[in-house]
Design an enzyme around this catalytic site. Structure first.
Site, PDB file in Angstrom:
ATOM      1  N   GLU A   1     -93.085  29.109  58.438  1.00 31.52           N
ATOM      2  CA  GLU A   1     -93.354  28.313  59.788  1.00 31.52           C
ATOM      3  C   GLU A   1     -93.297  29.431  60.723  1.00 31.52           C
ATOM      4  OE1 GLU A   1     -91.211  24.904  62.429  1.00 31.52           O
ATOM      5  OE2 GLU A   1     -91.298  24.637  60.213  1.00 31.52           O
TER       6      GLU A   1
ATOM      7  N   ASP B   1     -92.955  29.216  64.701  1.00 30.81           N
ATOM      8  CA  ASP B   1     -92.523  28.239  65.659  1.00 30.81           C
ATOM      9  C   ASP B   1     -92.109  28.741  67.082  1.00 30.81           C
ATOM     10  OD1 ASP B   1     -91.641  25.550  66.765  1.00 30.81           O
ATOM     11  OD2 ASP B   1     -89.952  25.328  65.314  1.00 30.81           O
TER      12      ASP B   1
ATOM     13  N   GLU C   1     -91.479  27.642  71.223  1.00 35.54           N
ATOM     14  CA  GLU C   1     -91.280  26.640  72.143  1.00 35.54           C
ATOM     15  C   GLU C   1     -91.195  27.220  73.518  1.00 35.54           C
ATOM     16  OE1 GLU C   1     -88.618  26.956  69.645  1.00 35.54           O
ATOM     17  OE2 GLU C   1     -89.353  24.694  68.796  1.00 35.54           O
TER      18      GLU C   1
END
Length: 243
Positions: A101, A103, A105
């Site tokens: 993954e 990821d 933000e």
């Protein structure tokens, strides 16, 4: 974000385009993606897709296909105003208990924000053979994202809205009906010459290296490698990382 199949030095370079007022020639949302949860919190206004977060639910979408190598771009306008506690994530993920993954933000436009060098010889897994879907979501993370959960989401400002447009994917699509070995062979340099195998994607140039240093100095506010509360055992890649 761009993912290279080069196995010696790099690495993947991560880019996401910022929200701009120009017209885009990218594909429409429903050609490549579909809402994945909380459909009543997903809406369309012209060419823009909007995800809404309130005190009942967030929302998300995902790609219709999975890809092994390539590049995906989208223009994102993050939540305006006081959005402490909210997370707008744009990420890639494979399936299974040992999935890979990527990821994010927090996004930096057209600027490398991380280099993940292939350290398989040192026992560090490298994401090179698990096809990934492309996802985005908006959700509440005030239990950990804001100074360890000390600052809570102010729901009086809800709904929190993130906007998207300019969807595009340029990558090696991996059909579910094709086995993993055949997908890897199809998408690797041994099967043909792809743009993601060009030398320019095998390592950062001098300007990109300076950009990476600037991002880390000015915008890095959380480092999972130092979060001993969440990761009592230091992840293997943290011991060998470049940054």
């Amino acid at each position: 974000m761009a993912i290279s199949s080069s196995s010696s030095k790099l690495v993947f370079l991560l880019w996401v385009l910022g929200f701009m007022s120009v017209m885009s020639s990218a594909a429409k949302f429903d050609e490549l993606f579909e809402p994945s949860w909380a459909l009543d919190h997903v809406s369309f206004e012209g060419e823009e897709l909007k995800l809404k977060l309130d005190n009942f639910s967030g929302a998300g979408f995902g790609s219709k296909s999975k890809y092994l190598f390539g590049k995906t771009t989208v223009q994102i306008k993050l939540v305006e105003g006081d959005s402490a506690g909210t997370v707008t994530a744009f990420y890639m993920s494979s399936d299974g208990p040992k999935h890979n993954e990527f990821d994010f933000e927090f996004l930096v436009d057209e600027t490398p924000i991380r280099v993940f060098t292939n350290k398989e010889k040192k026992g560090v897994p490298f994401p090179k053979d698990q096809p990934m879907g492309i996802y985005s979501s908006i959700w509440n993370a005030d239990d950990w994202a804001t100074q360890g959960g000390r600052v809570k989401t102010d729901w009086s400002h809800a709904p929190f809205v993130a906007s998207y447009k300019g969807f595009d994917i340029n990558g090696c699509e991996c059909p579910i009906s094709t086995n993993a070995v055949d997908n890897t062979k199809k998408c690797s340099a041994s099967e043909g010459k792809y743009w993601w195998d060009e030398p320019v994607l095998s390592e950062l140039n001098l300007h990109q290296s300076h950009q990476l240093m600037w991002v880390q100095a000015k915008h890095l506010i959380y480092d999972y490698c130092t979060d001993t509360a969440r990761f009592p055992v230091t992840p293997a890649e943290c011991e060998h990382r470049r940054w």
